[in-house]
Design an enzyme around this catalytic site. Structure first.
Site, PDB file in Angstrom:
ATOM      1  N   ARG A 224       0.857  -1.185   0.000  1.00 19.14           N
ATOM      2  CA  ARG A 224       0.000   0.000   0.000  1.00 19.14           C
ATOM      3  C   ARG A 224       0.895   1.238   0.000  1.00 19.14           C
ATOM      4  NH1 ARG A 224      -3.578  -2.789  -1.487  1.00 19.14           N
ATOM      5  NH2 ARG A 224      -5.496  -3.350  -0.404  1.00 19.14           N
ATOM      6  N   HIS A 272      -1.337   0.792  -9.611  1.00 27.02           N
ATOM      7  CA  HIS A 272      -1.991  -0.138  -8.672  1.00 27.02           C
ATOM      8  C   HIS A 272      -2.685  -1.279  -9.440  1.00 27.02           C
ATOM      9  CE1 HIS A 272      -3.938  -0.609  -4.447  1.00 27.02           C
ATOM     10  NE2 HIS A 272      -3.678  -1.782  -5.008  1.00 27.02           N
TER      11      HIS A 272
HETATM   12  P1  NAP Z   1      -1.342 -11.904   4.548  1.00 27.60           P
HETATM   13  O1  NAP Z   1      -1.504 -13.292   4.011  1.00 27.60           O
HETATM   14  O2  NAP Z   1      -2.195 -11.456   5.669  1.00 27.60           O
HETATM   15  O3  NAP Z   1       0.197 -11.747   4.936  1.00 27.60           O
HETATM   16  C1  NAP Z   1       0.708 -10.587   5.503  1.00 27.60           C
HETATM   17  C2  NAP Z   1       2.183 -10.793   5.842  1.00 27.60           C
HETATM   18  O4  NAP Z   1       2.694  -9.597   6.423  1.00 27.60           O
HETATM   19  C3  NAP Z   1       2.381 -11.911   6.865  1.00 27.60           C
HETATM   20  O5  NAP Z   1       3.563 -12.618   6.590  1.00 27.60           O
HETATM   21  C4  NAP Z   1       2.524 -11.125   8.175  1.00 27.60           C
HETATM   22  O6  NAP Z   1       3.254 -11.791   9.181  1.00 27.60           O
HETATM   23  C5  NAP Z   1       3.282  -9.928   7.691  1.00 27.60           C
HETATM   24  N1  NAP Z   1       3.122  -8.801   8.623  1.00 27.60           N
HETATM   25  C6  NAP Z   1       1.997  -8.120   8.946  1.00 27.60           C
HETATM   26  N2  NAP Z   1       2.252  -7.175   9.872  1.00 27.60           N
HETATM   27  C7  NAP Z   1       3.576  -7.275  10.150  1.00 27.60           C
HETATM   28  C8  NAP Z   1       4.455  -6.597  11.038  1.00 27.60           C
HETATM   29  N3  NAP Z   1       4.019  -5.617  11.843  1.00 27.60           N
HETATM   30  N4  NAP Z   1       5.748  -6.976  11.063  1.00 27.60           N
HETATM   31  C9  NAP Z   1       6.200  -7.969  10.270  1.00 27.60           C
HETATM   32  N5  NAP Z   1       5.423  -8.662   9.402  1.00 27.60           N
HETATM   33  C10 NAP Z   1       4.131  -8.323   9.346  1.00 27.60           C
HETATM   34  O7  NAP Z   1      -1.541 -10.828   3.387  1.00 27.60           O
HETATM   35  P2  NAP Z   1      -1.350 -11.097   1.826  1.00 27.60           P
HETATM   36  O8  NAP Z   1      -2.499 -11.851   1.282  1.00 27.60           O
HETATM   37  O9  NAP Z   1       0.024 -11.647   1.604  1.00 27.60           O
HETATM   38  O10 NAP Z   1      -1.438  -9.597   1.256  1.00 27.60           O
HETATM   39  C11 NAP Z   1      -0.506  -8.619   1.682  1.00 27.60           C
HETATM   40  C12 NAP Z   1      -0.871  -7.254   1.148  1.00 27.60           C
HETATM   41  O11 NAP Z   1      -0.559  -7.129  -0.234  1.00 27.60           O
HETATM   42  C13 NAP Z   1      -2.347  -6.876   1.200  1.00 27.60           C
HETATM   43  O12 NAP Z   1      -2.771  -6.517   2.480  1.00 27.60           O
HETATM   44  C14 NAP Z   1      -2.401  -5.707   0.241  1.00 27.60           C
HETATM   45  O13 NAP Z   1      -2.105  -4.511   0.943  1.00 27.60           O
HETATM   46  C15 NAP Z   1      -1.252  -6.007  -0.729  1.00 27.60           C
HETATM   47  N6  NAP Z   1      -1.778  -6.304  -2.078  1.00 27.60           N
HETATM   48  C16 NAP Z   1      -1.535  -5.415  -3.082  1.00 27.60           C
HETATM   49  C17 NAP Z   1      -2.013  -5.655  -4.361  1.00 27.60           C
HETATM   50  C18 NAP Z   1      -1.705  -4.739  -5.509  1.00 27.60           C
HETATM   51  O14 NAP Z   1      -2.357  -4.857  -6.547  1.00 27.60           O
HETATM   52  N7  NAP Z   1      -0.739  -3.870  -5.389  1.00 27.60           N
HETATM   53  C19 NAP Z   1      -2.745  -6.826  -4.605  1.00 27.60           C
HETATM   54  C20 NAP Z   1      -2.956  -7.721  -3.574  1.00 27.60           C
HETATM   55  C21 NAP Z   1      -2.468  -7.454  -2.297  1.00 27.60           C
HETATM   56  P3  NAP Z   1       2.721 -13.190   9.793  1.00 27.60           P
HETATM   57  O15 NAP Z   1       2.928 -14.209   8.667  1.00 27.60           O
HETATM   58  O16 NAP Z   1       3.590 -13.430  10.931  1.00 27.60           O
HETATM   59  O17 NAP Z   1       1.266 -12.988  10.115  1.00 27.60           O
END
Ligand code: NAP
Length: 309
Positions: A224, A272
């Site tokens: 983000r 995006h």
């Molecule tokens: P997810 O499965 O919830 O994984 C989030 C990861 O971030 C996990 O490994 C989590 O750690 C880690 N994390 C969260 N808070 C943290 C912190 N304070 N310190 C260290 N690590 C932390 O989410 P996801 O499905 O991978 O998606 C991630 C993000 O990608 C979305 O929320 C969105 O913002 C972004 N996204 C962007 C697009 C785009 O088009 N640009 C598309 C899709 C997604 P743990 O494993 O320990 O919980």
């Protein structure tokens, strides 16, 4: 039983058709015309206005229109119902493609060719490293981060990742929590941010983090826009500490026409679109999760309200 959708009005018919094509038999209505509030069981939403979801007393599940849920958790009157992320396989695959393509773009130094081509200038040559000599560090090892790790490894990169809780992923160096962040950053040539937006991750890419990366490293920002302190990023690029940046997300979207990023020679941007999946694919993921719920199976990808993602 109504499913109410908060999306752009011109998207509504597309979503409705896509969900009906998946066999969803519920009444489907737009947020602006939800019908009797008591009939609404499911909400499928992007950035509902504060208090908007609390209008529906019999709401059972809140589905996000995207993987991220920060646009729902920011509602101070959010009903105490499961909030579900839209994790479509196509989204994670496309994010992995985006991050791998960007890492290759940086590793081969292709951003150096963008301006010469536009301005019809002569090329200058430079030497680059093989992917196998380059370490990509993933901020986030969730659904997206793990998909990125797999594709980056297949492309030959050395891959490390950082997460909040410990991970064990074959062929990936893993680092956990704030205590291990400096060591993770010190062993990163290309940093790719695929974190969710939470109170803890807002502005995480600031002057201190950028300063902890080795000189000559680059970043990819695909989580983000609010993860990045923009003046700090510009300072790091302009001082020569950071080599280049590939950005898909911005603090303000769409990016303002006068924004300095547009003309920066070492910033490459996309609108995006890193993980954009088809309506059909996202509708299939939503419909399958509703089916599970109605068959008494646990919902997939329920966000953790305390953690904020
Ligand atoms: P997810 O499965 O919830 O994984 C989030 C990861 O971030 C996990 O490994 C989590 O750690 C880690 N994390 C969260 N808070 C943290 C912190 N304070 N310190 C260290 N690590 C932390 O989410 P996801 O499905 O991978 O998606 C991630 C993000 O990608 C979305 O929320 C969105 O913002 C972004 N996204 C962007 C697009 C785009 O088009 N640009 C598309 C899709 C997604 P743990 O494993 O320990 O919980």
């Amino acid at each position: 039983m109504t499913l109410v959708i908060k999306c752009r009005p011109d998207d509504f018919v597309v979503w409705k058709d896509a969900l009906q094509a998946c066999g969803l038999r519920h009444e489907i209505r737009h947020w602006s015309d939800p019908g009797p509030p008591d009939d609404v069981r499911y909400a499928f939403v992007w950035a509902p206005e504060p208090g908007g979801l609390a209008r529906f007393p019999k709401l059972e599940v809140i589905f996000s229109l995207a993987i991220g849920v920060e646009h729902i958790f920011s509602d101070p009157q959010l009903p105490d119902r499961p909030v579900v992320r839209l994790v479509a396989p196509e989204t994670t695959a496309r994010m992995a493609e985006y991050v791998t393509l960007s890492a290759l773009f940086i590793q081969r130094g292709w951003y150096r060719f963008v301006r010469p081509q536009k301005d019809q200038l002569r090329w200058s040559y430079y030497s680059d490293r093989l992917a196998s000599e380059v370490k990509v560090g993933l901020l986030g090892l969730g659904e997206v981060g793990r998909a990125c790790a797999g594709m980056l490894k297949a492309a030959g990169f050395q891959v490390n990742g950082w997460s909040r809780t410990p991970k064990n992923i074959e062929g990936v160096g893993t680092f956990t929590g704030k205590a291990e962040l400096p060591a993770f950053l010190a062993s990163t040539d290309i940093l790719a941010c695929v974190l969710p937006l939470t109170a803890e991750t807002t502005n995480i890419i600031d002057a201190q983090l950028l300063g902890a990366l080795p000189r000559g490293s680059s970043i990819i920002s695909a989580g983000r826009g609010q993860h990045v302190d923009e003046p700090a990023l510009l300072d790091a690029l302009d001082s020569g500490h950071l080599e280049s940046a590939v950005l898909d997300v911005f603090r303000q979207e769409p990016l303002a026409p006068e924004h300095v990023f547009w003309s920066h020679p070492r910033i490459f941007m996309t609108p995006h679109c890193a993980g954009l999946a088809t309506y059909a694919e996202r509708a299939r993921s939503l419909a399958a999760n509703i089916d599970r719920y109605e068959n008494g199976e646990p919902l997939l990808h329920v966000a953790d309200r305390a953690a904020g993602y």
